[in-house]
Write a protein that holds these residues in place. Structure first.
Motif, mmCIF file in Angstrom:
data_model
loop_
_atom_site.group_PDB
_atom_site.id
_atom_site.type_symbol
_atom_site.label_atom_id
_atom_site.label_comp_id
_atom_site.label_asym_id
_atom_site.label_seq_id
_atom_site.Cartn_x
_atom_site.Cartn_y
_atom_site.Cartn_z
ATOM 1 N N TYR A 1 10.040 -45.022 -19.571
ATOM 2 C CA TYR A 1 11.359 -45.155 -18.953
ATOM 3 C C TYR A 1 11.429 -46.306 -17.958
ATOM 4 O O TYR A 1 12.506 -46.735 -17.567
ATOM 5 C CB TYR A 1 11.762 -43.856 -18.248
ATOM 6 C CG TYR A 1 10.738 -43.353 -17.250
ATOM 7 C CD1 TYR A 1 10.597 -43.945 -16.002
ATOM 8 C CD2 TYR A 1 9.915 -42.274 -17.566
ATOM 9 C CE1 TYR A 1 9.654 -43.483 -15.086
ATOM 10 C CE2 TYR A 1 8.976 -41.811 -16.661
ATOM 11 C CZ TYR A 1 8.849 -42.415 -15.426
ATOM 12 O OH TYR A 1 7.907 -41.961 -14.519
ATOM 13 N N GLU B 1 21.058 -44.151 -23.402
ATOM 14 C CA GLU B 1 20.960 -42.709 -23.174
ATOM 15 C C GLU B 1 21.833 -42.268 -22.010
ATOM 16 O O GLU B 1 22.293 -41.132 -21.958
ATOM 17 C CB GLU B 1 19.505 -42.320 -22.909
ATOM 18 C CG GLU B 1 18.592 -42.477 -24.113
ATOM 19 C CD GLU B 1 17.192 -41.976 -23.821
ATOM 20 O OE1 GLU B 1 16.990 -41.358 -22.752
ATOM 21 O OE2 GLU B 1 16.303 -42.203 -24.650
ATOM 22 N N ARG B 2 22.040 -43.137 -21.068
ATOM 23 C CA ARG B 2 22.801 -42.806 -19.867
ATOM 24 C C ARG B 2 24.236 -42.429 -20.214
ATOM 25 O O ARG B 2 24.914 -43.125 -20.963
ATOM 26 C CB ARG B 2 22.786 -44.004 -18.914
ATOM 27 C CG ARG B 2 23.537 -43.804 -17.605
ATOM 28 C CD ARG B 2 23.321 -44.975 -16.663
ATOM 29 N NE ARG B 2 21.907 -45.154 -16.347
ATOM 30 C CZ ARG B 2 21.445 -46.068 -15.500
ATOM 31 N NH1 ARG B 2 22.279 -46.885 -14.894
ATOM 32 N NH2 ARG B 2 20.153 -46.173 -15.260
ATOM 33 N N HIS C 1 13.860 -45.956 -13.342
ATOM 34 C CA HIS C 1 14.326 -46.042 -14.722
ATOM 35 C C HIS C 1 15.046 -47.360 -14.957
ATOM 36 O O HIS C 1 15.918 -47.755 -14.175
ATOM 37 C CB HIS C 1 15.257 -44.873 -15.048
ATOM 38 C CG HIS C 1 14.552 -43.562 -15.154
ATOM 39 N ND1 HIS C 1 14.474 -42.863 -16.340
ATOM 40 C CD2 HIS C 1 13.869 -42.832 -14.234
ATOM 41 C CE1 HIS C 1 13.776 -41.744 -16.143
ATOM 42 N NE2 HIS C 1 13.404 -41.696 -14.876
ATOM 43 N N HIS C 2 14.676 -48.029 -16.056
ATOM 44 C CA HIS C 2 15.314 -49.290 -16.403
ATOM 45 C C HIS C 2 16.815 -49.093 -16.577
ATOM 46 O O HIS C 2 17.248 -48.139 -17.230
ATOM 47 C CB HIS C 2 14.753 -49.832 -17.724
ATOM 48 C CG HIS C 2 13.373 -50.400 -17.616
ATOM 49 N ND1 HIS C 2 13.081 -51.499 -16.841
ATOM 50 C CD2 HIS C 2 12.206 -50.040 -18.207
ATOM 51 C CE1 HIS C 2 11.794 -51.788 -16.952
ATOM 52 N NE2 HIS C 2 11.243 -50.918 -17.763
ATOM 53 N N GLU D 1 10.284 -42.191 -9.860
ATOM 54 C CA GLU D 1 10.381 -42.725 -11.212
ATOM 55 C C GLU D 1 11.529 -43.732 -11.255
ATOM 56 O O GLU D 1 12.693 -43.370 -11.083
ATOM 57 C CB GLU D 1 10.653 -41.601 -12.218
ATOM 58 C CG GLU D 1 9.573 -40.532 -12.272
ATOM 59 C CD GLU D 1 9.917 -39.426 -13.257
ATOM 60 O OE1 GLU D 1 10.982 -39.547 -13.927
ATOM 61 O OE2 GLU D 1 9.156 -38.457 -13.365
#
Length: 223
Positions: free
Chosen positions: A41, A184-185, A56-57, A54
């Motif tokens: 991710y 996905e977002r 996330h790109h 984390e």
């Protein structure tokens, strides 16, 4: 910057790409210099005290293996297609970096649910279903007109609003090249209007960070 609780613990923080370096500096000052590990991710920051972040790109960003590379890619201008749908309203646009370059919004009346029973309820349900289908057809038409001709220049397509409505729009076989770029977002947006479309650009470009504090520590929210 916005934040919200994450399922399973921790908190999601949305950070403007230009503020990510400063956010990481704050995380480091609070928790100590982190170990950086590339992931599917993006990057995982693991601090000495047990805190993790984390990174996330953002949509359309290629994989990176270190912080300098991540920051460079996150702040680079991307060309994003936007598709928002909720109730009877649909908004489609293209953003170059933080600027909305082209857009179109359509809105149709979709009847609300009724408490009536029997035949009346069935008649209202059919009418409501037909109204919703017409609104989704408008969404398909907008995507065909605005996004499909530009699909070769888009880095990603980001959707927002009602997932079922978005799925219905992008399921049209003519939009297969557009759907292939879908990130996905899924943006949480109100009923789409042009102002909502403009505001959605920042959410689409944001670096999403999942922050988990050391076990037993109170969540700091912003790292």
């Amino acid at each position: 910057m916005s934040s919200r609780p994450a399922a399973g613990g921790g908190r999601w923080v949305d950070v403007d790409p230009v503020r990510v370096a400063r956010w990481i500096d704050g995380f480091t000052a609070r928790h100590g210099p982190p170990e950086v590990t590339p992931t599917g991710y993006g990057l995982l920051l693991a601090a000495p005290d047990g805190a993790t972040a984390e990174l996330h790109h953002p949509p359309g960003t290629p994989p990176t293996t270190d912080l300098p590379g991540f920051l460079a890619e996150a702040t680079a201008a991307r060309r994003l297609g936007l598709v928002l749908a909720r109730k009877g309203a649909v908004a489609v646009g293209i953003a170059d970096g933080s600027e909305l370059r082209t857009s179109k919004v359509d809105s149709r009346y979709v009847q609300g649910r009724t408490a009536a029973g029997g035949w009346s309820q069935q008649r209202f349900a059919r009418r409501r279903d037909n109204q919703a289908k017409a609104a989704m057809a408008d969404g398909v038409d907008l995507a065909l007109r605005l996004l499909l001709p530009e699909v070769g220049s888009l880095d990603a397509v980001v959707a927002g609003g009602d997932r079922r409505a978005i799925d219905t729009i992008l399921a049209d076989r003519r939009l297969a090249p557009v759907a292939a770029l879908r990130a996905e977002r899924l943006l949480d947006v109100p009923e789409p209007r042009r102002a909502v479309l403009v505001d959605s650009i920042a959410a689409a470009r944001a670096v999403r960070v999942l922050v988990r504090d050391p076990q037993g520590a109170e969540s700091a929210g912003s790292g």
